[in-house]
Design a protein around this motif. Structure first.
Motif, PDB file in Angstrom:
ATOM      1  N   GLY A  70       0.765  -1.231   0.000  1.00  0.00           N
ATOM      2  CA  GLY A  70       0.000   0.000   0.000  1.00  0.00           C
ATOM      3  C   GLY A  70       0.797   1.283   0.000  1.00  0.00           C
ATOM      4  O   GLY A  70       0.210   2.364   0.151  1.00  0.00           O
ATOM      5  N   TYR A  71       2.106   1.205  -0.181  1.00  0.00           N
ATOM      6  CA  TYR A  71       2.926   2.415  -0.184  1.00  0.00           C
ATOM      7  C   TYR A  71       3.161   2.885  -1.617  1.00  0.00           C
ATOM      8  O   TYR A  71       3.176   2.069  -2.557  1.00  0.00           O
ATOM      9  CB  TYR A  71       4.273   2.151   0.495  1.00  0.00           C
ATOM     10  CG  TYR A  71       4.154   1.861   1.976  1.00  0.00           C
ATOM     11  CD1 TYR A  71       4.031   2.895   2.891  1.00  0.00           C
ATOM     12  CD2 TYR A  71       4.165   0.550   2.445  1.00  0.00           C
ATOM     13  CE1 TYR A  71       3.921   2.630   4.252  1.00  0.00           C
ATOM     14  CE2 TYR A  71       4.048   0.273   3.794  1.00  0.00           C
ATOM     15  CZ  TYR A  71       3.925   1.319   4.699  1.00  0.00           C
ATOM     16  OH  TYR A  71       3.816   1.065   6.039  1.00  0.00           O
ATOM     17  N   PRO A  72       3.377   4.193  -1.804  1.00  0.00           N
ATOM     18  CA  PRO A  72       3.695   4.671  -3.157  1.00  0.00           C
ATOM     19  C   PRO A  72       5.115   4.340  -3.585  1.00  0.00           C
ATOM     20  O   PRO A  72       5.441   4.455  -4.762  1.00  0.00           O
ATOM     21  CB  PRO A  72       3.511   6.197  -3.036  1.00  0.00           C
ATOM     22  CG  PRO A  72       3.768   6.496  -1.596  1.00  0.00           C
ATOM     23  CD  PRO A  72       3.260   5.294  -0.834  1.00  0.00           C
ATOM     24  N   HIS A  73       5.950   3.940  -2.652  1.00  0.00           N
ATOM     25  CA  HIS A  73       7.329   3.592  -2.962  1.00  0.00           C
ATOM     26  C   HIS A  73       7.375   2.279  -3.738  1.00  0.00           C
ATOM     27  O   HIS A  73       6.591   1.354  -3.481  1.00  0.00           O
ATOM     28  CB  HIS A  73       8.162   3.431  -1.688  1.00  0.00           C
ATOM     29  CG  HIS A  73       8.033   4.577  -0.725  1.00  0.00           C
ATOM     30  ND1 HIS A  73       6.863   4.858  -0.039  1.00  0.00           N
ATOM     31  CD2 HIS A  73       8.933   5.500  -0.322  1.00  0.00           C
ATOM     32  CE1 HIS A  73       7.044   5.911   0.736  1.00  0.00           C
ATOM     33  NE2 HIS A  73       8.290   6.323   0.586  1.00  0.00           N
ATOM     34  N   GLU A  74       8.309   2.179  -4.670  1.00  0.00           N
ATOM     35  CA  GLU A  74       8.518   0.916  -5.381  1.00  0.00           C
ATOM     36  C   GLU A  74       9.219  -0.095  -4.484  1.00  0.00           C
ATOM     37  O   GLU A  74       8.810  -1.257  -4.396  1.00  0.00           O
ATOM     38  CB  GLU A  74       9.348   1.160  -6.646  1.00  0.00           C
ATOM     39  CG  GLU A  74       9.678  -0.098  -7.462  1.00  0.00           C
ATOM     40  CD  GLU A  74       8.481  -0.650  -8.212  1.00  0.00           C
ATOM     41  OE1 GLU A  74       8.578  -1.780  -8.713  1.00  0.00           O
ATOM     42  OE2 GLU A  74       7.450   0.046  -8.293  1.00  0.00           O
ATOM     43  N   LEU A  75      10.295   0.344  -3.835  1.00  0.00           N
ATOM     44  CA  LEU A  75      11.084  -0.525  -2.968  1.00  0.00           C
ATOM     45  C   LEU A  75      11.090   0.032  -1.547  1.00  0.00           C
ATOM     46  O   LEU A  75      10.773   1.202  -1.318  1.00  0.00           O
ATOM     47  CB  LEU A  75      12.527  -0.632  -3.489  1.00  0.00           C
ATOM     48  CG  LEU A  75      12.710  -1.123  -4.924  1.00  0.00           C
ATOM     49  CD1 LEU A  75      14.185  -1.089  -5.296  1.00  0.00           C
ATOM     50  CD2 LEU A  75      12.160  -2.529  -5.095  1.00  0.00           C
TER      51      LEU A  75
END
Length: 381
Positions: free
Chosen positions: A111-116
């Motif tokens: 659920g995070y916008p981060h890829e990694l």
């Protein structure tokens, strides 16, 4: 009255003494091991805790403890710290396994916008969701502990290492075909001059395109080096773009000569123009074998139509497998050309860049280098 300290009898084997001598002179071993090895060797020469302590500038009780451990557990075992009970680990093995499993996912999957993951984000997620997953010990997890736990498992979820998927089912077969051409080159090089005159003469050319060569101009003059002041050329950061050029080149693997053409683009018409250049460079009786990649211009309808106008056997194509352009020897030439002629190049126009490139090709042809492919050549069928 205090009792005098008795000298402890220390005996070392020749092998132990040799290892301790090497350790005492090491510059890479931990300082504690080097120091203890020196203590044992010094005590072996002069069995006195006080004398060894003065000599090595350590407390005599430190020497005594080291020698007593060597007597009790062995000389090499005495070099390391004895295990201490320490504090019971706060983070349970189950919590560690949960954290490592979490790190093996992508952050966007949670659920995070981060890829990694970043280690800070991973620690925050573990603090917020760890207790609900049954790992109360992660409620106060900090970033440094995350780094330590992931380091123990040699996992770096914040990094990406690229690889290339093999998408050519006939990769091995096509590679063998290219290697067979290189073997033919090797045979022709070693053959006597008389035998080369027999049969139809052959020219083998490794060719490819180098697109996107930028014509970049400076906006201020370069400043030359000055002894004792500036060691290098100085160049203004701003620049002006004049467009790009494509270099179509082929290197004759038997003579080292480079055939080149510089154009604005590298479509089928430019490739046909390059083929015409090769056609004019060799006698009509010579068979021209080309090693090419899978660019669309090499197999286009226009290219095939032009090849049909040439005599049978005049041109022969051997294609490298998909994602196997490293098998083409011309790539090495392009790399060297980019690191020498094109390195830091600045021009005032595309026309000047074309002239500089062709001048570089002429310079190469004045002293041609015969390239040799050796990697995996013995595996060619």
């Amino acid at each position: 009255m205090a009792k005098w300290r008795q000298a402890v009898e220390l005996a070392l084997t020749d092998e132990e003494a040799e290892v301790l001598t090497a350790l005492s002179r090491s510059r890479t071993e931990p300082a504690s091991r080097v120091s203890r090895a020196a203590m044992l060797l010094a005590y072996l020469e002069q069995p006195s805790f006080f004398a060894v302590g003065q000599r090595l500038r350590v407390h005599h009780q430190t020497v005594q403890r080291c020698v007593e451990r060597a007597v009790a557990y062995g000389a090499l075992a005495a070099l390391d710290d004895r295990p201490r009970p320490g504090r019971e680990p706060v983070i349970t093995p189950e919590a560690k396994a949960w954290l490592v499993s979490l790190a093996c996912d992508k952050a966007k999957e949670h659920g995070y916008p981060h890829e990694l993951w970043t280690t800070r984000l991973l620690a925050r997620h573990a603090r917020e969701h760890g207790p609900a997953a049954g790992h109360e010990c992660l409620a106060r997890l900090v970033q440094g502990t995350v780094c330590k736990l992931l380091g123990q498992e040699a996992i770096k979820p914040h990094k990406v290492r690229y690889y290339l998927e093999n998408r050519d089912a006939a990769f091995e077969q096509k590679m063998a075909e290219v290697l067979c051409v290189y073997r033919e080159v090797d045979v022709l090089k070693k053959a006597p001059a008389r035998s080369k005159k027999r049969g139809k003469p052959v020219a083998i050319v490794s060719c490819d395109e180098k697109p996107g060569i930028q014509a970049i101009a400076t906006t201020a003059p370069d400043l030359p080096p000055e002894p004792g002041i500036h060691a290098t050329f100085a160049r203004d950061h701003e620049y002006k773009r004049h467009g790009t050029l494509s270099l179509l080149a082929g290197i004759d693997l038997l003579t080292g000569k480079v055939h080149a053409l510089v154009r604005d683009r590298h479509r089928s018409r430019e490739f046909i123009e390059f083929l015409k250049l090769l056609d004019a460079a060799y006698p009509a009786s010579t068979a021209i074998k080309l090693i090419l990649d899978n660019h669309s211009a090499h197999i286009s309808r226009e290219t095939r139509a032009w090849l049909d106008t040439r005599p049978a056997g005049r041109f022969g194509f051997t294609f490298t497998p998909k994602h196997g352009s490293w098998l083409n020897l011309i790539e090495g030439f392009f790399s060297k050309f980019a690191r020498s002629v094109l390195r830091h190049i600045r021009v005032t126009s595309k026309h000047e860049l074309k002239g500089r490139i062709m001048a570089g090709i002429d310079d190469v042809n004045r002293h041609p280098v015969i390239h040799t492919w050796s990697y995996k050549l013995v595996d060619a069928a």
